[in-house]
Design a protein around this motif. Structure first.
Motif, PDB file in Angstrom:
ATOM      1  N   ASP A  39      -4.456  19.349 -16.069  1.00  0.00           N
ATOM      2  CA  ASP A  39      -5.723  18.672 -15.823  1.00  0.00           C
ATOM      3  C   ASP A  39      -6.671  18.808 -17.010  1.00  0.00           C
ATOM      4  OD1 ASP A  39      -4.963  17.848 -13.295  1.00  0.00           O
ATOM      5  OD2 ASP A  39      -5.763  19.634 -12.313  1.00  0.00           O
ATOM      6  N   ALA A  95      -0.307  10.038  -1.837  1.00  0.00           N
ATOM      7  CA  ALA A  95      -1.711  10.370  -2.098  1.00  0.00           C
ATOM      8  C   ALA A  95      -2.194   9.571  -3.304  1.00  0.00           C
ATOM      9  CB  ALA A  95      -1.854  11.866  -2.360  1.00  0.00           C
ATOM     10  N   LEU A  96      -3.188   8.734  -3.093  1.00  0.00           N
ATOM     11  CA  LEU A  96      -3.685   7.864  -4.152  1.00  0.00           C
ATOM     12  C   LEU A  96      -5.140   8.171  -4.477  1.00  0.00           C
ATOM     13  CD1 LEU A  96      -2.291   4.414  -2.971  1.00  0.00           C
ATOM     14  CD2 LEU A  96      -1.352   5.883  -4.754  1.00  0.00           C
ATOM     15  N   LYS A  97      -5.435   8.151  -5.768  1.00  0.00           N
ATOM     16  CA  LYS A  97      -6.819   8.229  -6.211  1.00  0.00           C
ATOM     17  C   LYS A  97      -7.428   6.830  -6.160  1.00  0.00           C
ATOM     18  CE  LYS A  97      -5.761  12.094  -9.298  1.00  0.00           C
ATOM     19  NZ  LYS A  97      -5.756  12.575 -10.706  1.00  0.00           N
ATOM     20  N   LYS A  98      -8.744   6.736  -6.347  1.00  0.00           N
ATOM     21  CA  LYS A  98      -9.429   5.452  -6.219  1.00  0.00           C
ATOM     22  C   LYS A  98      -8.930   4.422  -7.224  1.00  0.00           C
ATOM     23  CE  LYS A  98     -13.762   7.139  -4.213  1.00  0.00           C
ATOM     24  NZ  LYS A  98     -15.246   7.233  -4.376  1.00  0.00           N
ATOM     25  N   HIS A  99      -8.444   4.879  -8.365  1.00  0.00           N
ATOM     26  CA  HIS A  99      -8.009   3.939  -9.389  1.00  0.00           C
ATOM     27  C   HIS A  99      -6.491   3.741  -9.383  1.00  0.00           C
ATOM     28  CE1 HIS A  99      -7.701   7.980 -11.193  1.00  0.00           C
ATOM     29  NE2 HIS A  99      -6.685   7.485 -11.873  1.00  0.00           N
ATOM     30  N   GLU A 100      -5.801   4.188  -8.335  1.00  0.00           N
ATOM     31  CA  GLU A 100      -4.356   4.065  -8.263  1.00  0.00           C
ATOM     32  C   GLU A 100      -3.953   3.173  -7.086  1.00  0.00           C
ATOM     33  OE1 GLU A 100      -3.103   8.467 -10.020  1.00  0.00           O
ATOM     34  OE2 GLU A 100      -3.185   8.141  -7.846  1.00  0.00           O
TER      35      GLU A 100
END
Length: 289
Positions: A107, A194-199
């Motif tokens: 990260d 599990a997806l982030k907002k931009h995925e």
């Protein structure tokens, strides 16, 4: 500056073409006043360019120094432990290929482990960004998710169980009636992503031709990107300027004035503001290359 070995990279003999070059500083950085001390940058890969910018970051340097001794002791312990097959690096922290890591290493820096920032010419594997090992997150319908175990009374009923210690057996253990309490049954082929907002996730069928699926997926991705951002995003890499940006960072670290830094960019006005602007642009590459 501390005088050390000659050459643009004391570990890259292919670059040591002159015995009259200035010495590297304590962080293995060449003399910014002499472009030739950087060696043949035309041979550098994109990963090498990224590493050259990243190894100039103060937080990355501190990250390595804070962990190097402990990592070395751990590597040695693993190497000498009986009945343990270890792939730990056996060399010293001062050698190319030695790296330190932590749970948040990826990260923070995008690497599996961080090599010695005093060394530019590292093995290709250790300076490859983690994202480049696998560009896509894959959820494979042909494999059972690790968190799922089946109902012993009905093999087609599965439950998501967070206790990963239950997953140690080669065969998935069944779930008892007592453990069903508080758990919701899910379809046999339910694969949460599990997806982030931009995925976003797109399903591909490996039983069908791939080319048409990829074409359709590309069109979908572009249309959504246009909707979200108003344009198709592209990577614009001004590689011809990167050497000047490296020299800009090194000049400022060595104490050069903004006016001196501006001379590294003859295409721009020779002012203090130019020096500041170019340093800020170079600094951004240390985090976003």
């Amino acid at each position: 500056m501390t005088r050390q070995e000659k050459g643009p990279d004391r570990h890259d003999k292919t670059d040591n073409t002159s015995e009259t070059r200035p010495a590297l500083n304590d962080w293995g950085i060449p003399d910014w006043r002499d472009e030739e001390t950087y060696g043949d940058v035309k041979k550098w890969t994109l990963d090498r360019w990224r590493w050259e910018f990243f190894r100039r970051r103060e937080d990355l340097r501190k990250f390595f120094d804070d962990r190097a001794k402990a990592q070395y002791r751990s590597n040695q312990a693993m190497k000498n432990a009986p009945n343990i097959a270890s792939s730990s690096f056996e060399g010293l922290p001062s050698e190319p290929g030695f790296g330190v890591s932590s749970p948040d290493c990826a990260d923070l820096f995008g690497y599996i482990s961080v090599p010695n920032p005093r060394i530019g010419n590292q093995p290709s594997g250790i300076i490859k960004p983690l994202a480049n090992y696998q560009s896509f997150k894959i959820t494979d319908g042909g494999r059972i998710p690790k968190d799922y175990i089946y109902d012993e009374g009905d093999f087609n009923k599965w439950y998501c169980v967070p206790q990963r210690q239950d997953m140690s057996a080669t065969r998935k253990p069944s779930i008892t009636s007592e453990r069903k309490t508080g758990l919701s049954a899910v379809p046999f082929r339910y694969f949460p992503v599990a997806l982030k907002k931009h995925e976003l996730a797109i399903n591909f069928d490996i039983n069908k031709p791939i080319d048409q699926q990829v074409k359709e997926a590309r069109e979908i991705l572009i249309s959504i990107q246009l909707e979200r951002h108003g344009k198709a995003l592209q990577v614009r890499r001004h590689t011809k300027k990167w050497l000047s940006y490296l020299r800009t960072l090194d000049a400022r670290e060595a104490g050069a004035s903004w006016s001196e830094i501006s001379t590294l960019h003859p295409e721009s006005q020779q002012t203090d503001q130019t020096g500041r602007d170019k340093w800020n642009q170079a600094r951004s590459l240390c985090f976003n290359l």
